[in-house]
Structure formats: C-alpha cells, structure tokens
Design a protein around this motif. Structure first.
Motif, PDB file in Angstrom:
ATOM      1  N   LEU A  25       8.422  12.742  -1.032  1.00  0.00           N
ATOM      2  CA  LEU A  25       7.230  13.413  -1.545  1.00  0.00           C
ATOM      3  C   LEU A  25       5.990  12.551  -1.375  1.00  0.00           C
ATOM      4  N   LYS A  26       4.849  13.195  -1.220  1.00  0.00           N
ATOM      5  CA  LYS A  26       3.544  12.528  -1.123  1.00  0.00           C
ATOM      6  C   LYS A  26       3.480  11.548   0.052  1.00  0.00           C
ATOM      7  N   SER A  27       4.042  11.954   1.179  1.00  0.00           N
ATOM      8  CA  SER A  27       4.079  11.056   2.336  1.00  0.00           C
ATOM      9  C   SER A  27       2.876  11.209   3.254  1.00  0.00           C
ATOM     10  N   SER A  28       1.985  12.152   2.953  1.00  0.00           N
ATOM     11  CA  SER A  28       0.825  12.353   3.819  1.00  0.00           C
ATOM     12  C   SER A  28      -0.435  11.862   3.128  1.00  0.00           C
ATOM     13  N   GLY A  29      -1.499  11.759   3.893  1.00  0.00           N
ATOM     14  CA  GLY A  29      -2.790  11.391   3.313  1.00  0.00           C
ATOM     15  C   GLY A  29      -3.232   9.988   3.662  1.00  0.00           C
ATOM     16  N   GLY A  30      -2.310   9.125   4.061  1.00  0.00           N
ATOM     17  CA  GLY A  30      -2.704   7.759   4.381  1.00  0.00           C
ATOM     18  C   GLY A  30      -2.714   7.457   5.863  1.00  0.00           C
ATOM     19  N   GLY A  31      -2.299   8.438   6.666  1.00  0.00           N
ATOM     20  CA  GLY A  31      -2.292   8.230   8.105  1.00  0.00           C
ATOM     21  C   GLY A  31      -1.177   7.334   8.589  1.00  0.00           C
ATOM     22  N   GLY A  32      -0.233   7.001   7.711  1.00  0.00           N
ATOM     23  CA  GLY A  32       0.873   6.125   8.095  1.00  0.00           C
ATOM     24  C   GLY A  32       2.061   6.898   8.632  1.00  0.00           C
ATOM     25  N   VAL A  33       3.090   6.154   8.991  1.00  0.00           N
ATOM     26  CA  VAL A  33       4.280   6.738   9.595  1.00  0.00           C
ATOM     27  C   VAL A  33       5.498   6.450   8.735  1.00  0.00           C
ATOM     28  N   LEU A  34       6.270   7.479   8.473  1.00  0.00           N
ATOM     29  CA  LEU A  34       7.555   7.326   7.786  1.00  0.00           C
ATOM     30  C   LEU A  34       8.634   6.984   8.799  1.00  0.00           C
ATOM     31  N   SER A  35       9.567   6.138   8.406  1.00  0.00           N
ATOM     32  CA  SER A  35      10.727   5.863   9.252  1.00  0.00           C
ATOM     33  C   SER A  35      11.944   5.651   8.364  1.00  0.00           C
ATOM     34  N   PHE A  36      13.119   5.811   8.969  1.00  0.00           N
ATOM     35  CA  PHE A  36      14.359   5.771   8.202  1.00  0.00           C
ATOM     36  C   PHE A  36      15.401   4.919   8.915  1.00  0.00           C
ATOM     37  N   ILE A  55       4.600   7.298  -2.980  1.00  0.00           N
ATOM     38  CA  ILE A  55       5.677   8.074  -2.362  1.00  0.00           C
ATOM     39  C   ILE A  55       6.914   8.063  -3.258  1.00  0.00           C
ATOM     40  N   LYS A  56       7.525   9.220  -3.407  1.00  0.00           N
ATOM     41  CA  LYS A  56       8.755   9.355  -4.180  1.00  0.00           C
ATOM     42  C   LYS A  56       9.853   9.949  -3.305  1.00  0.00           C
ATOM     43  N   VAL A  57      11.063   9.454  -3.514  1.00  0.00           N
ATOM     44  CA  VAL A  57      12.220   9.968  -2.780  1.00  0.00           C
ATOM     45  C   VAL A  57      13.169  10.597  -3.795  1.00  0.00           C
ATOM     46  N   VAL A  58      13.475  11.873  -3.617  1.00  0.00           N
ATOM     47  CA  VAL A  58      14.294  12.604  -4.584  1.00  0.00           C
ATOM     48  C   VAL A  58      15.362  13.404  -3.859  1.00  0.00           C
TER      49      VAL A  58
END
Length: 213
Positions: free
Chosen positions: A33-44, A11-14
């Motif tokens: 970027l590239k936050s999908s595909g692993g079935g995980g959850v993004l949080s901030f 995952i990249k943050v730009v």
C-alpha cells in the motif's frame, strides 16, 4: 523549505501471504500500500529452499498486489524494497507446508527420466565467481535440451548465472557461476519432474575471485 516526505516509511505490506502459513503448490498473495507518489521503484526478492515464481499487478490508489507460489516446504523470506531499501517490516518470514501436488507421469516419460545421469566434481562442490561445470547425460533417454529445466536456489539472496550447452551427443554441460559461498540447491527437471538425485545440494566454498584467476 518544507521537508520532503519519506514515501518508503509510509509504505505498508498487508495480506495473508506474509502473515500466515502458506501451502506448497498453492498461490499466496499480499499487497503493498501507498507505493506511489515518490517516483521510486518497488522490487521484490524471495529467499528459501527453492526458487519462487511471482507476478505483480498494479491496482488503484498506488496498491501493488503480489501473487507467488512455492514449490518446496520450508521457511521463506520475502523482501520488499523501495529504491533498493527495505520497506518497514521487510523482510517478512513465512512458512510453507505440504508437498507439491504430484502429476501423473506417463510411463514412457518416467522411464526416460530414470535413465538421465548427472555427474561432475562441481555437482557437490563449487567455487564462487568461477565457472563450475556439471554434465547432464541424456544419451540413453532421448531427452533434448528444450525439455530440460535447470535452476539454482540459495537460502540467501545470491545470484547464479546458468548456461546449458548441447554437446550434440545426448550430453549437456551445465555451467553455473554463483556470486558467494554457501549452500545452493541445483534443480534439474524434465516437464516439472526432477531427474534422479535432483535437487542436488551444492556447497559453494572459497574466498574472493582472485583465488580462481
């Protein structure tokens, strides 16, 4: 057996919103970027002098765009997690400059706000994991509960449960319950205008919850 790819490390943050100075009261943004595909959850999580409002938007190819705005100048940490673990580069530190644009306050509202009084021993000092109480006296201002906006912010990722009780006599009891010791900021506003003394610096100090049971 083939190795399972570690999506988090890819995952990249730009974006300008994590590399340049931002302006108080102006939207800033960044993309994950590239936050999908692993079935995980993004949080901030945002940590700084004041609470941060933000919204997320899913774009194509697993891109998530985050737009946020700060209300106060100072340093902020932007934390991006995947499955509750920091992504590469997180936390990101940005500096907010300038002041929030001041809105013209109708003279009648300004006079009402000036009459609001806030007091109580827990306005200066609080205890972690305990119910701390502050009185907001609007008896001379004719401000009701629905017009009051209360929030609590901390330089670190610390939650604070807030409740506002109407005494039906023009006064309100604000109860807050911070999770950890530290310096907090208590914001009390009417239509985005701070009441006299707000934001209040609250020093939450003490040890474990066992001391207060």
């Amino acid at each position: 057996m083939p190795a399972v790819p570690n999506i988090r490390t890819e995952i990249k943050v730009v974006g300008d919103g994590i590399v340049n100075d931002i302006k108080v009261g102006k939207p800033a943004s960044f993309q994950v970027l590239k936050s999908s595909g692993g079935g995980g959850v993004l949080s901030f999580a945002f940590e700084g002098p004041n609470q941060v409002e933000y919204v997320t938007k899913k774009l194509e190819d697993g891109i998530v765009e985050v737009t946020y705005m700060v209300k106060e100048a100072g340093h902020y940490e932007i934390k991006v997690y995947y499955q509750n673990i920091h992504v590469p580069g997180s936390p990101f530190v940005v500096h907010a400059i300038g002041e929030r644009p001041k809105k013209e306050i109708p003279p009648e509202l300004e006079e009402k706000i000036k009459k609001i009084k806030v007091y109580g021993k827990n306005l200066e000092y609080g205890k972690p994991l305990a119910l701390n109480k502050v009185v907001i006296d609007c008896s001379e201002s004719e401000i009701d509960k629905n017009e009051l906006i209360v929030s609590m912010a901390s330089p670190r990722r610390r939650a604070s449960i807030i409740n506002l009780e109407d005494n039906k006599d023009g006064t309100f009891v604000l109860t807050y319950k911070p999770t950890d010791p530290g310096m907090y900021k208590l914001n009390i506003e009417v239509q985005e205008n701070h009441v006299p003394g707000s934001p209040f610096n609250v020093n939450v100090r003490g040890g474990s919850i066992a001391e207060y049971i």
